[in-house]
Design a protein around this motif. Structure first.
Motif: not given
Length: 202
Positions: A121-126, A128-134, A151-154, A180-190
């Protein structure tokens, strides 16, 4: 209990097992590095609650050990701080040194792994986030990282605001940090997509 010399720096968060390169140029922090090198090479990275002289500190930081060090001729340093363990501030000490010091409780790090579904789930969201941020990411290399390094690196390099990074550092365990990282990527990605002023990203 431990007495820790601290480096309060907004937006700079260190995690156990990771490295943080720092350029040290202010006289008080040059004194801090010289003192640490003469003692145990340890410095605590912690965020102040606001960017002001003597500002109150957040309650949790990360103790780091100076690994690589380059002493420049004019007194500045380039150092690499290697994260060892998180700490919780108990009280700030009255000191005569130009740098701040605290009494802290060391928070032992548990060896944890994620459930396969959490990792997927984390890798899938990461992705998506990386693609959105370029961002360009070597996902094959990512797949070889152990859970804690991933997790700590991201958490350390993600372009979140200081409050979000602090929440990640304070998360109780790897699974909680991952969630929390997944939630933040979803929030900041949007919010990052349509923000003209860029206020949600550092």
């Amino acid at each position: 209990m431990a007495r820790i010399t601290i480096f309060p720096l907004p937006g700079a968060v260190l995690y156990p097992g990771l490295q943080l390169p720092l350029h040290i140029f202010e006289p008080r922090y040059r004194a801090m590095v010289s003192d640490a090198l003469a003692r145990d090479r340890r410095i605590g990275m912690i965020q102040p609650q606001r960017a002001a002289e003597g500002a109150p500190l957040f309650s949790v930081g990360c103790l780091g050990r100076i690994g690589d060090v380059e002493a420049l001729e004019d007194g500045r340093f380039n150092i690499v701080l290697e994260g060892e363990t998180r700490f919780r501030v108990l009280r700030e000490l009255n000191v005569t040194t130009p740098f701040r010091q605290v009494e802290a409780e060391l928070l032992g790090e548990r060896d944890e792994v994620l459930a396969p579904i959490e990792r997927a789930s984390f890798e899938r969201e990461a992705r998506r986030f990386a693609e959105a941020q370029g961002y360009v990411v070597d996902w094959e290399q990512v797949g070889r990282l152990d859970d804690a390094s991933l997790i700590n690196g991201v958490s350390q390099i993600a372009p979140f605001d200081p409050a979000a990074k602090q929440a990640l550092l304070e998360a109780a365990g790897l699974a909680a940090r991952c969630d929390l990282l997944v939630q933040l990527m979803q929030f900041f990605g949007r919010t990052g997509d349509g923000d003209e002023d860029g206020t949600t990203l550092q």
